[in-house]
Design an enzyme around this catalytic site. Structure first.
Site, mmCIF file in Angstrom:
data_model
loop_
_atom_site.group_PDB
_atom_site.id
_atom_site.type_symbol
_atom_site.label_atom_id
_atom_site.label_comp_id
_atom_site.label_asym_id
_atom_site.label_seq_id
_atom_site.Cartn_x
_atom_site.Cartn_y
_atom_site.Cartn_z
ATOM 1 N NE ARG A 46 -2.658 0.498 3.483
ATOM 2 C CZ ARG A 46 -2.110 1.085 4.571
ATOM 3 N NH1 ARG A 46 -1.769 2.361 4.544
ATOM 4 N NH2 ARG A 46 -1.900 0.377 5.664
ATOM 5 C CE1 TYR A 98 -17.167 11.748 -15.743
ATOM 6 C CE2 TYR A 98 -15.788 11.735 -13.781
ATOM 7 C CZ TYR A 98 -16.613 11.082 -14.666
ATOM 8 O OH TYR A 98 -16.888 9.749 -14.477
ATOM 9 C CG ASP A 170 -9.112 15.833 -15.166
ATOM 10 O OD1 ASP A 170 -8.430 15.247 -16.017
ATOM 11 O OD2 ASP A 170 -10.103 15.324 -14.617
ATOM 12 C CE LYS A 195 -12.412 8.034 -18.766
ATOM 13 N NZ LYS A 195 -12.221 7.932 -17.310
#
Length: 380
Positions: A46, A98, A170, A195
């Protein structure tokens, strides 16, 4: 180093232990420590994992940052950046941000007494007027999702820093192939790596990149504390995909430009949104801060009265699906898909009409894509 070389040789992609030219999948949760309290680099996946670390180093280099962080999704990356805020802080958001970002701010962060306002980021005077004494972050997409509006990153960074606020960009739509926000003054760059970075519609991921040591330490602390890290197998998939990133982006750029040129000649198309539209008022911003091309995204509105549902369902090569940035071409209707979580009155106020169609242009043959749109329009 040119980005076409950088995606193959940048970062730390060779396994230092064996010399393997592909970084292996270190599928382990924990690591042997040779001494008690010795500060071993690898302790628990982690916090650190060699496969993920290789990917993080590469994404940082692509965005010209000093530190990169890989998350389990784009939304977890956005959440980490917004978690640098505290109760009582205020965020300025783009007016057509978004839907997932809006949902996070409107329904989750609001519980923590973090407030927001939305503003047209292309209107610098409106941005300045919207600032409040407690505004601590300006968060934007450029191009935006789904109207592909552009904002001047350099000018907004000056406004943010004068106000002692951070600027978070972004960069999912543009990608580092076309735009490098840190070079223009941004504090944080964020990606939905699902993406274009991943590019094959087979892995969720998100990234944050910064070039400031204080921001880096804070994101690292949040990454480990919240725990939404990218797993070793998914990190490997993204590393694999990045090797063809530059080639894919060139094809996305070229196909989108070709489709845009054709769409301009179609009488059934009422409006086209595309950063590379030389007749647009925002084209000067595109020329200023984008290089290599204008991305693979186009949005259109059909003429009033035409059946949007019939059109998108009639396409053969373009797949009706959410997401974007994969090698395959997709279409979606934001009002009932990606932006459905935004109330209708707010959507309409910001130009996201029920007739809007968002197109993710893939890397297929451009003539095949045109012919598919041609047969779809012919049925209306």
């Amino acid at each position: 180093m040119n980005i076409r070389t950088q995606v193959i040789h940048g970062g730390h992609q060779v396994d230092p232990r064996t010399g393997a030219v592909n970084m292996p999948i270190y599928q382990t949760t924990t690591f042997k420590q040779t001494e008690l309290g010795g500060g071993a680099k690898w302790e628990y996946t982690r916090s650190e994992n060699p496969t993920r670390a290789s990917l993080e180093e590469l994404i940082a280099s692509l965005e010209h940052g000093t530190a990169g962080f890989a998350f389990s999704s784009g939304m977890s990356a956005i959440h980490a950046v917004m978690s640098t805020l505290s109760a009582g802080d205020h965020i300025l958001l783009a007016d057509d941000v978004y839907g997932g970002t809006f949902r996070l701010v409107n329904s989750i962060l609001a519980r923590l007494d973090i407030t927001y306002d939305q503003v047209d980021m292309a209107d610098l005077s409106a941005v300045t007027s919207a600032l409040k004494p407690n505004t601590k972050m300006i968060f934007l997409e450029t191009p935006t999702n789904p109207l592909l509006k552009l904002a001047d990153i350099q000018d907004l960074s000056l406004i943010a820093h004068k106000h002692q606020a951070t600027l978070a960009v972004d960069n999912t739509f543009a990608t580092p192939y076309n735009q490098v926000p840190l070079d223009l003054g941004a504090d944080f760059v964020i990606h939905s790596g699902t993406k274009y970075i991943g590019g094959h519609s087979d892995v969720l991921s998100g990234f944050v990149v910064t070039n400031d040591d204080r921001h880096s330490a804070e994101i690292k602390h949040l990454q480990m504390s919240i725990g939404a890290t990218l797993g070793a197998s998914d990190s490997y998939l993204v590393l694999r995909s990045l090797k063809t990133f530059a080639l894919r982006m060139r094809a996305h750029n070229d196909n989108a430009q070709t489709l845009f040129n054709w769409l301009q000649t179609q009488s059934q198309v009422a409006k086209i949104y595309y950063p590379g539209d030389a007749s647009s008022a925002q084209y000067a911003i595109a020329q200023k801060q984008m290089q290599g091309g204008f991305g693979g995204m186009i949005s259109i509105e059909l003429q009033a009265g035409l059946d949007v549902k019939k059109f998108v369902e009639s396409l053969k090569i373009f797949t009706l699906a959410e997401s974007l940035g994969g090698v395959e071409s997709l279409v979606e209707v934001p009002a009932v898909m990606t932006h459905a979580s935004i109330p209708a009155d707010i959507r309409h106020e910001h130009g996201i009409t029920d007739e809007l169609i968002r197109i993710s242009v893939g890397i297929e043959d451009s003539q095949d894509l045109i012919e598919d749109f041609q047969q779809g329009l012919a049925q209306l």
